[in-house]
Structures are given as structure tokens and as C-alpha cells.
Write a protein that holds these residues in place. Structure first.
Motif, short mmCIF file in Angstrom:
data_model
loop_
_atom_site.label_atom_id
_atom_site.label_comp_id
_atom_site.label_asym_id
_atom_site.label_seq_id
_atom_site.Cartn_x
_atom_site.Cartn_y
_atom_site.Cartn_z
N LEU A 24 0.83 -1.21 0.00
CA LEU A 24 0.00 0.00 0.00
C LEU A 24 0.86 1.26 0.00
O LEU A 24 0.50 2.27 -0.61
N THR A 25 2.00 1.19 0.67
CA THR A 25 2.94 2.32 0.68
C THR A 25 3.43 2.63 -0.73
O THR A 25 3.43 3.79 -1.16
N ILE A 26 3.83 1.60 -1.45
CA ILE A 26 4.32 1.77 -2.82
C ILE A 26 3.22 2.32 -3.72
O ILE A 26 3.44 3.26 -4.52
N ILE A 27 2.02 1.76 -3.58
CA ILE A 27 0.88 2.20 -4.40
C ILE A 27 0.55 3.66 -4.15
O ILE A 27 0.27 4.43 -5.07
N SER A 28 0.62 4.06 -2.88
CA SER A 28 0.18 5.41 -2.49
C SER A 28 1.09 6.52 -2.99
O SER A 28 0.67 7.68 -3.02
N ILE A 29 2.32 6.19 -3.39
CA ILE A 29 3.24 7.24 -3.84
C ILE A 29 3.31 7.36 -5.36
O ILE A 29 4.04 8.19 -5.88
N ILE A 30 2.51 6.55 -6.06
CA ILE A 30 2.49 6.60 -7.52
C ILE A 30 1.26 7.38 -7.98
O ILE A 30 0.13 6.96 -7.69
N PRO A 31 1.44 8.52 -8.64
CA PRO A 31 0.29 9.32 -9.10
C PRO A 31 -0.69 8.49 -9.93
O PRO A 31 -0.30 7.59 -10.66
N ILE A 32 -1.95 8.79 -9.81
CA ILE A 32 -3.06 8.11 -10.48
C ILE A 32 -3.28 6.72 -9.90
O ILE A 32 -4.39 6.37 -9.49
N VAL A 33 -2.20 5.93 -9.87
CA VAL A 33 -2.30 4.58 -9.30
C VAL A 33 -2.76 4.65 -7.84
O VAL A 33 -3.39 3.73 -7.33
N ASN A 34 -2.45 5.77 -7.18
CA ASN A 34 -2.78 5.86 -5.76
C ASN A 34 -4.28 5.93 -5.46
O ASN A 34 -4.68 5.92 -4.30
N PHE A 35 -5.12 6.00 -6.51
CA PHE A 35 -6.56 5.85 -6.29
C PHE A 35 -6.86 4.48 -5.66
O PHE A 35 -7.86 4.30 -4.97
N ILE A 36 -5.98 3.53 -5.96
CA ILE A 36 -6.14 2.17 -5.42
C ILE A 36 -6.13 2.21 -3.89
O ILE A 36 -6.81 1.40 -3.24
N SER A 37 -5.40 3.14 -3.30
CA SER A 37 -5.33 3.25 -1.84
C SER A 37 -6.72 3.48 -1.24
O SER A 37 -7.10 2.86 -0.24
N ALA A 38 -7.48 4.40 -1.85
CA ALA A 38 -8.83 4.68 -1.37
C ALA A 38 -9.73 3.47 -1.58
O ALA A 38 -10.58 3.15 -0.74
N GLY A 39 -9.53 2.79 -2.72
CA GLY A 39 -10.31 1.58 -2.98
C GLY A 39 -10.00 0.48 -1.97
O GLY A 39 -10.88 -0.26 -1.55
N TYR A 40 -8.73 0.42 -1.57
CA TYR A 40 -8.32 -0.58 -0.58
C TYR A 40 -8.93 -0.26 0.79
O TYR A 40 -9.29 -1.17 1.54
N MET A 41 -9.05 1.02 1.09
CA MET A 41 -9.72 1.43 2.33
C MET A 41 -11.16 0.90 2.35
O MET A 41 -11.62 0.36 3.36
N LEU A 42 -11.85 1.04 1.22
CA LEU A 42 -13.22 0.54 1.12
C LEU A 42 -13.25 -0.98 1.27
O LEU A 42 -14.15 -1.53 1.90
N ARG A 43 -12.25 -1.66 0.70
CA ARG A 43 -12.19 -3.12 0.81
C ARG A 43 -12.02 -3.56 2.26
O ARG A 43 -12.62 -4.55 2.69
N ILE A 44 -11.20 -2.84 3.02
CA ILE A 44 -11.01 -3.18 4.44
C ILE A 44 -12.32 -3.00 5.20
O ILE A 44 -12.68 -3.81 6.05
N ILE A 45 -13.05 -1.91 4.89
CA ILE A 45 -14.34 -1.68 5.55
C ILE A 45 -15.30 -2.81 5.23
O ILE A 45 -15.98 -3.34 6.11
N LYS A 46 -15.36 -3.20 3.95
CA LYS A 46 -16.23 -4.32 3.54
C LYS A 46 -15.86 -5.59 4.30
O LYS A 46 -16.73 -6.31 4.82
N SER A 47 -14.57 -5.87 4.35
CA SER A 47 -14.08 -7.07 5.02
C SER A 47 -14.44 -7.07 6.49
O SER A 47 -14.88 -8.08 7.05
N THR A 48 -14.27 -5.92 7.13
CA THR A 48 -14.58 -5.80 8.56
C THR A 48 -16.06 -5.97 8.82
O THR A 48 -16.47 -6.64 9.76
N LEU A 49 -16.89 -5.35 7.98
CA LEU A 49 -18.34 -5.47 8.13
C LEU A 49 -18.80 -6.91 7.96
O LEU A 49 -19.82 -7.32 8.52
N ALA A 50 -18.03 -7.66 7.17
CA ALA A 50 -18.36 -9.08 6.94
C ALA A 50 -17.85 -9.97 8.08
O ALA A 50 -18.03 -11.18 8.05
#
Length: 223
Positions: A24-50
Motif C-alpha cells: 500500500l505504501t508503494i501504491i500510495s506514492i504513484i500518481p493516479i495509481v494511488n486511487f487504489i489506496s482509497a479503494g483498498y480502504m473501502l475493501r477493508i471496511i467491507k471485510s470488517t463489516l463481513a
């Protein structure tokens, strides 16, 4: 689980998988690609809710990227009103040419009043933003779910406004403390040239921590 347990458990959560923090650190420092970081945040929320305690993986990067864009859209929509008020607050200053005139003083005073109102409005909208993202997670990333205000408000009521605001304060304070600590560690490690890595990893860690914490908070309200 009370707020203290929530925060404590969420702080430990990212440490269960250091490799995910690094990715996630590597992903977050790459422009445009770092949108994945926000998507991963949503995935963690989904996982936790499950009810899943394991840190989720990074499979299907396309889905994470699209979810990240959805998070950005939701954030912009919720913050558009405070932004509009902010720019309106600056308008009076455009009509004063003499900074020492009485009119200039009145316009500056008006700007301050509008900015104070804007701060209150921004706080109100930001309070709704987190549960809006949770509601979107519950509907499998459906963008429209983030704007079903009656459902969103019901989720906050299920937790209790008092407890929810206390959680907001707790997560802000905790994030600041963690940020300061890791910032100091990063500064010290600059001597051996890995301080920047610690600073970038801090953002990834806090993303995982906050996502887990909000997931736990709302999962309890639905039990």
C-alpha cells in the motif's frame, strides 16, 4: 467493544501483515495509481463489516481503482457545499481596493463570519461522510448508496451521536499521535536514508487503521 478497544484493536490490525503495508505504501506514492489506496480502504471496511479479521489482499486492482474513484467522487460531493461557501467568503475582499478603508474592514469582517459558518458546515458534512462510505460498502460499492441520507443517519443513530462524535475525536487524536511518532522516527532514520520510507508507510498504516476502526464501529451497530 468500546471506543478504547476499537482504537487499540485497529492499531494492531495493519501489523498483522507488514507486506500489505509495504504494498500500500508503494501504491500510495504513484500518481493516479494511488486511487487504489482509497479503494483498498473501502475493501477493508467491507471485510470488517463481513466479520473478517484477516487483512484483505490486493487482487483485482481494477476494482480497487474504480472504488477509489468512487470514494473521491463521494468526498467531492460532500465537500462541494463547504467549498462553495469558502469561495463566497472570499468575494467581499474582491470589492475593496483600499485595505485601510472602513468598507474594507466591514468586508473583512463579513469574510470572517462566513468562514466561521463554513467551518461549521464542513464539520457537519464531514460527520456524514464516513457513514456514507460505510453505506456504500454495505451495498457492494454502489455509488448511489453513499447518498441515501435517511439510511446514513439511521446508521449514526444506531451508534448514538454522542458515541460517534467521541469516536471521531478519538480517531483524530490517535492519528495525530501516530503521525507525530512515526514522523520523529522517520526523521531519525533519515540518517540511514530510509526515513522517507517510514513517512510514506505512515500514510498507508493510518489508512488501514482508520478503515478498520470505522468498520468495527458500524459493524457493532448492526449486530
Amino acid at each position: 467493544m468500546n471506543i478504547v478497544d476499537n482504537i487499540t484493536s485497529s492499531l494492531k490490525y495493519p501489523l498483522n501483515d507488514w507486506v500489505k503495508i509495504l504494498i500500500l505504501t508503494i501504491i500510495s506514492i504513484i500518481p493516479i495509481v494511488n486511487f487504489i489506496s482509497a479503494g483498498y480502504m473501502l475493501r477493508i471496511i467491507k471485510s470488517t463489516l463481513a466479520g473478517i479479521d484477516e487483512v484483505p489482499g490486493f487482487d483485482d486492482l481494477g476494482e480497487l481503482f474504480i472504488d477509489g474513484i468512487k470514494i473521491l467522487i463521494v468526498s467531492i460531493v460532500y465537500m462541494i457545499v463547504p467549498l462553495i461557501i469558502y469561495f463566497v467568503a472570499l468575494l467581499p475582499l474582491m470589492f475593496t481596493s483600499d485595505p485601510y478603508s472602513m468598507m474594507s474592514g466591514l468586508m473583512s469582517g463579513l469574510t470572517i463570519v462566513i468562514l466561521l459558518i463554513d467551518i461549521v458546515v464542513a464539520i457537519i458534512f464531514s460527520l456524514v461522510l464516513y457513514p456514507a462510505i460505510v453505506n456504500m460498502a454495505l451495498y457492494d460499492s454502489e455509488l448511489g448508496a453513499a447518498f441515501r441520507f435517511s439510511e446514513i443517519l439511521d446508521r449514526i443513530k444506531a451508534i448514538g451521536w454522542g458515541d460517534y462524535i467521541l469516536w471521531i475525536i478519538a480517531i483524530i487524536v490517535t492519528s495525530i499521535v501516530v503521525g507525530v511518532i512515526l514522523g520523529i522516527v522517520g526523521a531519525i532514520l533519515m540518517i540511514i536514508l530510509i526515513g522517507f520510507l517510514v513517512w510514506f508507510a505512515m500514510g498507508a498504516y493510518l489508512t488501514m487503521f482508520q478503515a478498520r476502526s470505522i468498520g468495527l464501529l458500524f459493524s457493532e451497530s448492526m449486530e
